[in-house]
Design an enzyme around this catalytic site. Sequence first.
Site, PDB file in Angstrom:
ATOM      1  N   LYS A  52       0.838  -1.205   0.000  1.00 52.15           N
ATOM      2  CA  LYS A  52       0.000   0.000   0.000  1.00 52.15           C
ATOM      3  C   LYS A  52       0.872   1.253   0.000  1.00 52.15           C
ATOM      4  CE  LYS A  52      -3.766  -2.574   2.058  1.00 52.15           C
ATOM      5  NZ  LYS A  52      -4.436  -3.074   3.264  1.00 52.15           N
ATOM      6  N   GLN A  96      -4.759  -2.077   9.603  1.00 49.48           N
ATOM      7  CA  GLN A  96      -4.546  -3.342   8.893  1.00 49.48           C
ATOM      8  C   GLN A  96      -5.080  -4.497   9.739  1.00 49.48           C
ATOM      9  OE1 GLN A  96      -3.234  -3.689   5.659  1.00 49.48           O
ATOM     10  NE2 GLN A  96      -4.005  -5.766   5.943  1.00 49.48           N
ATOM     11  N   ASP A 119     -11.135   2.297   4.340  1.00 52.17           N
ATOM     12  CA  ASP A 119     -11.305   0.855   4.167  1.00 52.17           C
ATOM     13  C   ASP A 119     -12.800   0.495   4.136  1.00 52.17           C
ATOM     14  OD1 ASP A 119      -9.737  -1.305   3.622  1.00 52.17           O
ATOM     15  OD2 ASP A 119      -9.310  -1.839   5.699  1.00 52.17           O
TER      16      ASP A 119
END
Length: 290
Positions: A52, A96, A119
């Site tokens: 990322k 994450q 997200d």
Amino acid sequence: MPIIRGKHIADKMCIAIKARTQAFVQQYGKHPTLALIRVGNDPASIIYVRNKVQRAQEIGICSQVFELPADMSSSELGTRIKTLNANSDVHGILVQLPLPASLDTETIIDTISPQKDVDGLTTITQGNLFRGTSCLKPCTAQGIVTLLKTVHSDLSGKHAVILGRSLIVGRSVGLMLLHEDCTITLVHSRSHDIAALCKRADIVVAAVGKPHFVTRSFIKEGATVIDVGISRVLCASGTSKIVGDVDFNDVSSVAGFITPVPGGVGPMTVGCLMQNTIEAAENQMKAHHT
Ligand code: NAP
């Protein structure tokens, strides 16, 4: 049988995001910024965060990585996130997953401001997704729908069978395809006759995390097959490799379109994260200037 090359599609998407990022920098004199929080040392998470950061760098999006100890408390992590929420130079926040089992994932995710939820996993974002209200959409689900649209100009009326019902993939992609007027079937570990259910589908999305779970007996001639799975398996030589949920060689002979692993959904997930970051940054700057 044509292969849907997610890597190429994501590369093209990122060229457009780069142009949008440059326009943002020119207009506001700062870079869109993404905060990436990784807790503990899960090896897959280390690779995902690295990918990322690399993509963000290529595009001109700033990334700030927070590598935090596995033994930190939920409240300490919550405080970190609240600080990032309040920082107007940070436009997107990603935690994450998976988090260490000692942490309360749902509460932590819900600490992220919905405006910075790149997200797409907070309760508010998921509620908006459920309603069909505009929001930052979960990246993998968004990536899958984007891939499907490259080969189907109209998804309306298509029967999509989705294997897996996780919030992050199966359920979200199911909702998004429902909003595209697909007929959807969500299949999970308690479902019966999965191969027969899949065999009726125009589109099969496999997100179960079981290597080569889907074989040609699941697939109707000409159907589109999207493989979300990522599993590391040991080869006879003793080395390991990444495989998907679909037995690519077997299914290729019957599918109309198919995504490979690697090089299919994975790069799209990262591309959609970048898209959400620039969108979040633009929205925040517009809100600030009105
Ligand atoms: P997950 O949370 O473990 O969910 C797996 C889903 O599969 C669950 O709904 C489970 O059913 C269902 N399932 C498991 N075994 C099954 C079986 N034998 N038959 C039918 N359904 C079964 O996993 P996830 O986070 O959704 O991820 C799924 C896969 O996608 C993993 O390999 C993951 O690494 C990969 N992934 C890839 C990307 C990408 O960018 N390419 C992004 C995210 C995830 P129950 O609900 O009944 O337990």
